[in-house]
Enzyme design. Structure first.
Site, PDB file in Angstrom:
ATOM      1  N   LYS A  40       0.841  -1.209   0.000  1.00  0.00           N
ATOM      2  CA  LYS A  40       0.000   0.000   0.000  1.00  0.00           C
ATOM      3  C   LYS A  40       0.874   1.255   0.000  1.00  0.00           C
ATOM      4  CE  LYS A  40      -1.784   1.587   4.122  1.00  0.00           C
ATOM      5  NZ  LYS A  40      -1.388   2.986   4.358  1.00  0.00           N
ATOM      6  N   ASN A  41       1.928   1.235   0.813  1.00  0.00           N
ATOM      7  CA  ASN A  41       2.714   2.444   0.994  1.00  0.00           C
ATOM      8  C   ASN A  41       3.724   2.688  -0.118  1.00  0.00           C
ATOM      9  OD1 ASN A  41       1.169   2.895   3.206  1.00  0.00           O
ATOM     10  ND2 ASN A  41       2.706   2.287   4.717  1.00  0.00           N
ATOM     11  N   ARG A 114      -3.946  10.223   3.221  1.00  0.00           N
ATOM     12  CA  ARG A 114      -2.891  11.236   3.317  1.00  0.00           C
ATOM     13  C   ARG A 114      -2.135  11.409   1.996  1.00  0.00           C
ATOM     14  NH1 ARG A 114      -1.359  13.265   7.855  1.00  0.00           N
ATOM     15  NH2 ARG A 114       0.856  13.392   7.362  1.00  0.00           N
ATOM     16  N   CYS A 138      -4.954   7.403   9.327  1.00  0.00           N
ATOM     17  CA  CYS A 138      -5.289   6.904  10.664  1.00  0.00           C
ATOM     18  C   CYS A 138      -4.990   7.950  11.731  1.00  0.00           C
ATOM     19  CB  CYS A 138      -4.481   5.637  10.954  1.00  0.00           C
ATOM     20  SG  CYS A 138      -4.988   4.268   9.914  1.00  0.00           S
ATOM     21  N   ASP A 328       4.400   0.082  12.054  1.00  0.00           N
ATOM     22  CA  ASP A 328       3.196  -0.634  11.601  1.00  0.00           C
ATOM     23  C   ASP A 328       3.196  -2.115  12.005  1.00  0.00           C
ATOM     24  OD1 ASP A 328       2.144   1.626   9.932  1.00  0.00           O
ATOM     25  OD2 ASP A 328       4.078   1.317   8.985  1.00  0.00           O
ATOM     26  N   VAL A 350       7.758   6.388  16.703  1.00  0.00           N
ATOM     27  CA  VAL A 350       7.424   7.049  15.426  1.00  0.00           C
ATOM     28  C   VAL A 350       6.145   7.872  15.545  1.00  0.00           C
ATOM     29  CG1 VAL A 350       6.974   6.705  12.965  1.00  0.00           C
ATOM     30  CG2 VAL A 350       8.618   5.227  14.147  1.00  0.00           C
TER      31      VAL A 350
HETATM   32  N1  EPU Z   1       5.900  14.277  10.711  1.00  0.00           N
HETATM   33  C1  EPU Z   1       5.878  15.611  11.054  1.00  0.00           C
HETATM   34  N2  EPU Z   1       5.665  16.517  10.049  1.00  0.00           N
HETATM   35  C2  EPU Z   1       5.452  16.154   8.754  1.00  0.00           C
HETATM   36  C3  EPU Z   1       5.493  14.773   8.418  1.00  0.00           C
HETATM   37  C4  EPU Z   1       5.710  13.844   9.420  1.00  0.00           C
HETATM   38  O1  EPU Z   1       6.058  15.967  12.216  1.00  0.00           O
HETATM   39  O2  EPU Z   1       5.256  17.035   7.900  1.00  0.00           O
HETATM   40  C5  EPU Z   1       6.091  13.259  11.783  1.00  0.00           C
HETATM   41  C6  EPU Z   1       4.834  12.407  11.990  1.00  0.00           C
HETATM   42  O3  EPU Z   1       3.892  13.056  12.800  1.00  0.00           O
HETATM   43  C7  EPU Z   1       5.404  11.152  12.582  1.00  0.00           C
HETATM   44  C8  EPU Z   1       6.779  11.038  11.921  1.00  0.00           C
HETATM   45  O4  EPU Z   1       7.076  12.325  11.401  1.00  0.00           O
HETATM   46  O5  EPU Z   1       5.566  11.300  13.962  1.00  0.00           O
HETATM   47  C9  EPU Z   1       6.871  10.019  10.818  1.00  0.00           C
HETATM   48  O6  EPU Z   1       5.872  10.254   9.849  1.00  0.00           O
HETATM   49  P1  EPU Z   1       6.084   9.894   8.314  1.00  0.00           P
HETATM   50  O7  EPU Z   1       6.038  11.151   7.518  1.00  0.00           O
HETATM   51  O8  EPU Z   1       7.301   9.030   8.197  1.00  0.00           O
HETATM   52  O9  EPU Z   1       4.825   9.019   8.037  1.00  0.00           O
HETATM   53  P2  EPU Z   1       3.847   9.081   6.796  1.00  0.00           P
HETATM   54  O10 EPU Z   1       4.601   9.283   5.536  1.00  0.00           O
HETATM   55  O11 EPU Z   1       2.707   9.989   7.093  1.00  0.00           O
HETATM   56  C10 EPU Z   1       4.028   6.549   6.210  1.00  0.00           C
HETATM   57  C11 EPU Z   1       3.034   5.418   6.105  1.00  0.00           C
HETATM   58  C12 EPU Z   1       2.614   4.979   7.490  1.00  0.00           C
HETATM   59  C13 EPU Z   1       3.850   4.529   8.254  1.00  0.00           C
HETATM   60  C14 EPU Z   1       4.879   5.680   8.296  1.00  0.00           C
HETATM   61  C15 EPU Z   1       6.171   5.269   8.961  1.00  0.00           C
HETATM   62  C16 EPU Z   1       1.947   5.907   4.044  1.00  0.00           C
HETATM   63  C17 EPU Z   1       0.696   6.312   3.338  1.00  0.00           C
HETATM   64  N3  EPU Z   1       1.888   5.876   5.365  1.00  0.00           N
HETATM   65  O12 EPU Z   1       3.304   7.601   6.841  1.00  0.00           O
HETATM   66  O13 EPU Z   1       1.758   3.888   7.313  1.00  0.00           O
HETATM   67  O14 EPU Z   1       3.490   4.174   9.555  1.00  0.00           O
HETATM   68  O15 EPU Z   1       5.163   6.124   6.957  1.00  0.00           O
HETATM   69  O16 EPU Z   1       6.765   4.208   8.289  1.00  0.00           O
HETATM   70  O17 EPU Z   1       2.948   5.577   3.417  1.00  0.00           O
HETATM   71  C18 EPU Z   1      -0.027   2.475   7.743  1.00  0.00           C
HETATM   72  O18 EPU Z   1       0.252   1.903   6.692  1.00  0.00           O
HETATM   73  O19 EPU Z   1      -0.875   2.052   8.570  1.00  0.00           O
HETATM   74  C19 EPU Z   1       0.649   3.723   8.081  1.00  0.00           C
HETATM   75  C20 EPU Z   1       0.237   4.542   9.031  1.00  0.00           C
END
Ligand code: EPU
Length: 456
Positions: A40-41, A114, A138, A328, A350
């Site tokens: 998915k990601n 997102r 989520c 995850d 995280v």
């Molecule tokens: N963060 C910030 N500011 C930002 C972006 C992120 O403070 O502008 C913080 C977040 O709040 C978090 C940390 O940085 O505490 C990490 O967030 P990240 O940006 O890495 O996560 P994401 O890209 O929003 C993706 C996956 C998540 C997975 C995380 C970590 C997707 C669509 N989502 O999220 O997947 O947990 O990376 O590997 O790719 C899931 O599949 O259930 C899921 C939540």
């Protein structure tokens, strides 16, 4: 939420299952073989990358999950033609008629994922403007987008916050820049990649996330004509190019789904072969799985995960960015840890609020305490900040059936596992959320011999 659960029926035909509730009679080990498709990601980001090509792209192993449907819908309102390909799970993405979308059409996708934030760079390159609706995903923490907006500003985007979302323009085009992320954010790293590949000049990204899904996105962008080097110490350099072509790519398998079924095997005393899973990208998970006492076998076409038949052992783990133990993976594993003999500790570093799902496990008979302190590892960003981000799990516990409302994607899958491993009957509501990230999970539960009834 009323969700249409897309799944195959018991007769094998494809039907939409209205309703959001499943009653599970637990205690039966899950045994058998299931297949995982693309992650998915990665898949959702690969679909966005197709916007950057001048010619059509072909993406293989696309799972039928609602996050994919959301991205497909957003691509279509921007004029991308999305059609099924020659084999099951293949999508053809033709961006030759990309156009500005009507605000109302974009808004129809507000709050559902997102991924829309990642449309910004490609749309700014193609159309000179982008509008992004309120984001979903989520509720596992604050999940701000400050890194994304800051990065886009550094490339030269003008960001305007409106009541309904965010509007961006690039009056002078986008130019390469030096970016240093305060935290190796997956999404912000993808934002930089998807924007820098067509920006003028060189971009240097420091503090990048290096998850396998990001490496696979880099593979895709290279196929399209991008020039990207990945150095040591989380540094990525991108030389912008004038033109990118479409790609043909088979997506990396879903590591999160793999870990979820592995944990389900452990929690239910079961034996599950996950077809399509590979060892290299699961290395960290496999180490922990073995420490807990789980058995696995690596095959050419997948990984077999099974319960050892002897008591499970407690572990101390800390979630982290790659190559650490993924955030995850912790929720499904916590269910298995309720069965281990002794005290396990899970320190979530995280997301600050990813233990909401344990309340339901406690109601089912698990002994889990949540703490604000950083337990079992190094102090993290969330220490001393009032976030409940460390869990202490004392086992073994016999879980009993309960009525559960699924809170989020991974937490929801954990609740399914808990219900499957519990004595007696459980009713799990809101299971539609699970179809955001787990393809045909109802069919897979059937294939693995689960005892359940769908309602609604
Ligand atoms: N963060 C910030 N500011 C930002 C972006 C992120 O403070 O502008 C913080 C977040 O709040 C978090 C940390 O940085 O505490 C990490 O967030 P990240 O940006 O890495 O996560 P994401 O890209 O929003 C993706 C996956 C998540 C997975 C995380 C970590 C997707 C669509 N989502 O999220 O997947 O947990 O990376 O590997 O790719 C899931 O599949 O259930 C899921 C939540």
């Amino acid at each position: 939420m009323t969700t249409l659960l897309q799944d195959s029926s018991r007769a094998g035909a494809s039907v939409g299952l209205k309703g959001d509730r499943i009653t599970i009679r637990g205690g039966r080990p899950l045994r058998g073989r299931i297949e995982v498709k693309g992650a998915k990601n990665l898949v959702t980001k690969a679909m966005v990358a197709a916007l950057l090509g001048e010619t059509p792209s072909v993406l293989r192993d696309v799972p039928d999950i609602s996050d994919v449907r959301v991205v497909r819908g957003l691509l279509e309102v921007h004029g991308v033609k999305v059609t099924p390909g020659d084999e099951e799970g293949t999508l053809l993405l033709d961006p030759s008629a990309v156009e500005s979308a009507h605000m109302a059409d974009i808004d129809a996708h507000a709050g559902s994922s997102r991924i829309p934030i990642l449309f910004c760079g490609p749309l700014l390159h193609r159309l000179g403007e982008a509008f992004i609706p309120d984001l979903g995903g989520c509720r596992i923490g604050d999940r701000p987008i400050d890194y994304h907006l800051e990065v886009l500003r550094q490339f030269g985007a003008v960001v305007e916050k409106l009541p309904s979302g965010i509007r961006m323009t690039a009056p002078n085009g986008l130019s390469g820049t030096k970016v240093e992320l305060p935290y190796p954010s997956v999404g912000a790293t993808e934002q930089v990649l998807l924007t820098a590949v067509r920006a003028a000049g060189i971009t240097e990204l420091r503090g990048a996330a290096i998850e396998p899904e990001i490496m696979d996105l880099i593979n895709i962008l290279q196929k399209m004509g991008a020039i990207i080097s990945v150095d040591t110490d989380r540094v990525i350099r991108i030389e912008g190019v004038d033109r990118l072509e479409g790609y043909t790519h088979r997506a990396l398998f879903d590591r999160n789904e793999t870990a979820s079924w592995a944990a389900a095997a452990l929690a239910t005393d079961g034996d599950i072969f996950v077809g399509g899973a590979r060892q290299a990208e699961m290395l960290t998970f496999l180490n922990v799985f073995r420490k807990v006492g789980g058995k696995f076998e690596i095959h050419d076409d997948g990984i077999r995960f099974y319960h050892p038949g002897t008591p499970l052992r407690p572990v101390v783990i800390e979630t982290d960015v790659h190559p650490g133990f993924m955030t995850d993976w912790q929720q499904p594993l916590v269910v298995a840890l309720t069965k281990a003999e002794g005290v396990s500790i899970v320190h979530e570093t995280v997301y600050e609020q990813r233990f909401g799902f344990v309340d339901a496990l406690v109601d089912m008979g698990a002994t889990i305490q949540i703490h604000k302190e950083c337990l079992g590892g190094q102090a993290c960003r969330f220490g001393q900040r009032n976030f409940n981000h460390s869990a202490v799990i004392s086992g073994p516990s016999k879980l009993h059936g309960a009525d559960i409302v699924v809170p989020d994607l991974r937490g929801g899958f954990s609740h399914l596992i808990a219900a499957l491993s519990a004595e007696g009957s459980s009713t799990v509501s809101n299971v539609g959320i699970i179809s955001r990230g787990y393809e045909k999970f109802i069919t897979k539960l059937e294939q693995l011999g689960a005892d359940f009834v769908l309602e609604g």
